[in-house]
Design a protein around this motif. Structure first.
Motif, short mmCIF file in Angstrom:
data_model
loop_
_atom_site.label_atom_id
_atom_site.label_comp_id
_atom_site.label_asym_id
_atom_site.label_seq_id
_atom_site.Cartn_x
_atom_site.Cartn_y
_atom_site.Cartn_z
N PHE A 1 0.83 -1.21 0.00
CA PHE A 1 0.00 0.00 0.00
C PHE A 1 0.86 1.25 0.00
O PHE A 1 2.07 1.20 0.31
CB PHE A 1 -0.97 -0.01 1.19
N SER A 2 0.22 2.37 -0.33
CA SER A 2 0.94 3.64 -0.38
C SER A 2 1.09 4.17 1.05
O SER A 2 0.10 4.45 1.72
CB SER A 2 0.15 4.65 -1.23
N ALA B 1 9.33 12.87 -5.66
CA ALA B 1 8.12 12.86 -6.48
C ALA B 1 7.43 11.51 -6.50
O ALA B 1 6.27 11.40 -6.83
CB ALA B 1 8.50 13.26 -7.91
N LEU B 2 8.17 10.44 -6.11
CA LEU B 2 7.59 9.10 -6.26
C LEU B 2 6.77 8.70 -5.04
O LEU B 2 7.02 9.16 -3.93
CB LEU B 2 8.71 8.09 -6.51
N ASP B 3 5.79 7.84 -5.32
CA ASP B 3 4.90 7.38 -4.25
C ASP B 3 5.46 6.08 -3.68
O ASP B 3 5.46 5.06 -4.36
CB ASP B 3 3.50 7.16 -4.87
N PRO B 4 5.97 6.08 -2.42
CA PRO B 4 6.53 4.83 -1.88
C PRO B 4 5.44 3.81 -1.55
O PRO B 4 4.48 4.13 -0.85
CB PRO B 4 7.25 5.27 -0.60
N ILE B 5 5.63 2.61 -2.09
CA ILE B 5 4.69 1.52 -1.81
C ILE B 5 5.39 0.55 -0.87
O ILE B 5 6.49 0.07 -1.16
CB ILE B 5 4.32 0.76 -3.12
N THR C 1 11.90 8.21 1.01
CA THR C 1 12.50 6.88 0.87
C THR C 1 14.01 7.00 0.90
O THR C 1 14.58 7.98 0.43
CB THR C 1 12.10 6.19 -0.47
N GLN C 2 14.64 5.99 1.51
CA GLN C 2 16.10 5.90 1.55
C GLN C 2 16.40 4.49 1.06
O GLN C 2 16.28 3.56 1.84
CB GLN C 2 16.63 6.05 2.99
N GLY C 3 16.75 4.35 -0.20
CA GLY C 3 16.95 3.02 -0.78
C GLY C 3 15.65 2.24 -0.69
O GLY C 3 14.61 2.71 -1.15
N GLU C 4 15.72 1.06 -0.03
CA GLU C 4 14.49 0.26 0.07
C GLU C 4 13.75 0.49 1.39
O GLU C 4 12.87 -0.27 1.77
CB GLU C 4 14.83 -1.22 -0.10
N ASP C 5 14.16 1.54 2.09
CA ASP C 5 13.48 1.88 3.36
C ASP C 5 12.56 3.07 3.16
O ASP C 5 12.85 3.97 2.37
CB ASP C 5 14.50 2.29 4.43
N THR D 1 10.32 -1.32 0.68
CA THR D 1 9.61 -0.26 -0.03
C THR D 1 10.02 -0.26 -1.50
O THR D 1 11.17 -0.45 -1.84
CB THR D 1 9.99 1.10 0.57
N GLN D 2 9.03 -0.04 -2.33
CA GLN D 2 9.31 0.24 -3.74
C GLN D 2 8.68 1.57 -4.05
O GLN D 2 7.83 2.03 -3.29
CB GLN D 2 8.65 -0.83 -4.63
N THR D 3 9.07 2.19 -5.16
CA THR D 3 8.43 3.47 -5.48
C THR D 3 7.70 3.35 -6.81
O THR D 3 8.03 2.52 -7.66
CB THR D 3 9.46 4.60 -5.61
#
Ligand code: ADP
Length: 263
Positions: free
Chosen positions: A109-110, A137-141, A174-178, A253-255
């Protein structure tokens, strides 16, 4: 537990086993002591609340029919203390269930949307205006349990609202995958000597003040256990009189490009 003495200087197999055994026993002893302390703190808290309720109920029984002021004050206090006790028992159950059986219902989820929902709920309840910002600008999922993450955010927001009547900011990045979520307030802050203990169960900076604000010192321990169940971290920075900032880091986390509203 009696420790097995380790005489030998050279670390042969037996002395290594002895060390491991001793370390295990120390850990076990530590966890027994913590558990005992927890039960004793919980009983103390519940007992204090019940004693207050009993006191007011006694006043009500004696003078309630003849003295309107006693009646009003007793009913008000019994009501407030019962609410406090209900919140505390719910929190104790939360802590116990996360310890015994940490079940996570993982979804994608976002996290920004989740922060906005938590802020909007807190705004409605407290008639305030918490600002939620996204860095980048990206939405972290995120892959996490949405109910638990919302509970964690509400605990941090609830504290910020309780201990600050000024602006509150929530930032997602986001910081990498966090994913990193910061909740910052400009309120009373936490004195230096207390900051190391705020995640301990039943810890409150000021016992007297906290009885008025209704806390039992269980919010942050629950927040910490939710973060740990997700493999993340939680940290706090604060300055007395200037404000407090909690930083939560969650993995997985992905974006994605933010969904644009339809034209
Ligand atoms: P409580 O329900 O009492 O607020 P918590 O476990 O959530 O319990 O917090 C522990 C203590 O840490 C609080 O009682 C308060 O003294 C301090 N604290 C937590 N958040 C803040 C904040 N944003 N500003 C100032 N003090 C805080």
């Amino acid at each position: 537990f009696k420790k097995i003495p380790s005489h030998r200087k050279n670390k042969d197999e037996l002395s290594q086993l002895t060390d491991t055994f001793n370390r295990m026993m120390e850990r076990l002893e530590g966890s027994f002591l913590r558990q005992r302390q927890f039960v004793s703190d919980a009983s103390h808290e519940l007992n204090t609340t019940l004693t207050i309720i009993e006191g007011y109920a006694g006043m009500l029984k004696r003078w309630g029919t003849t003295n309107e002021e006693v009646q009003r004050e007793s009913i008000e206090n019994i009501y407030e203390e019962s609410k406090r006790m209900k919140k505390m028992t719910r929190q104790l159950l939360d802590l116990a269930s996360s310890q015994n059986d940490p079940k996570l219902e993982i979804e994608s989820f976002s996290i920004l949307e989740c922060c906005k929902q938590a802020a909007s709920l807190a705004n409605k309840l407290h008639k305030r205006d918490i600002a939620v910002r996204a860095k980048g600008a990206l939405d972290p999922i995120i892959q996490a349990d949405p109910q638990k993450i919302k509970q964690l955010l509400l605990i941090l927001l609830d504290n910020a609202l309780k201990y600050s009547d000024k602006q509150i900011e929530m930032t997602v990045s986001t910081q990498g995958e966090d994913t990193e979520i910061r909740v910052k307030d400009y309120g009373i802050g936490i004195p230096k000597e207390h900051i190391g203990y705020v995640f301990d169960r039943f810890y409150r900076v000021d016992q007297a003040r906290q009885r008025q604000t209704g806390g039992a010192g269980l919010g942050l321990p629950i927040a910490k256990s939710i973060v740990q169940e997700h493999g993340g971290t939680i940290a706090v920075r604060s300055e007395e009189g200037a404000g407090t900032e909690f930083t939560v880091r969650l993995p997985n986390t992905q974006t994605r490009e933010p969904v644009k509203p339809a034209e």
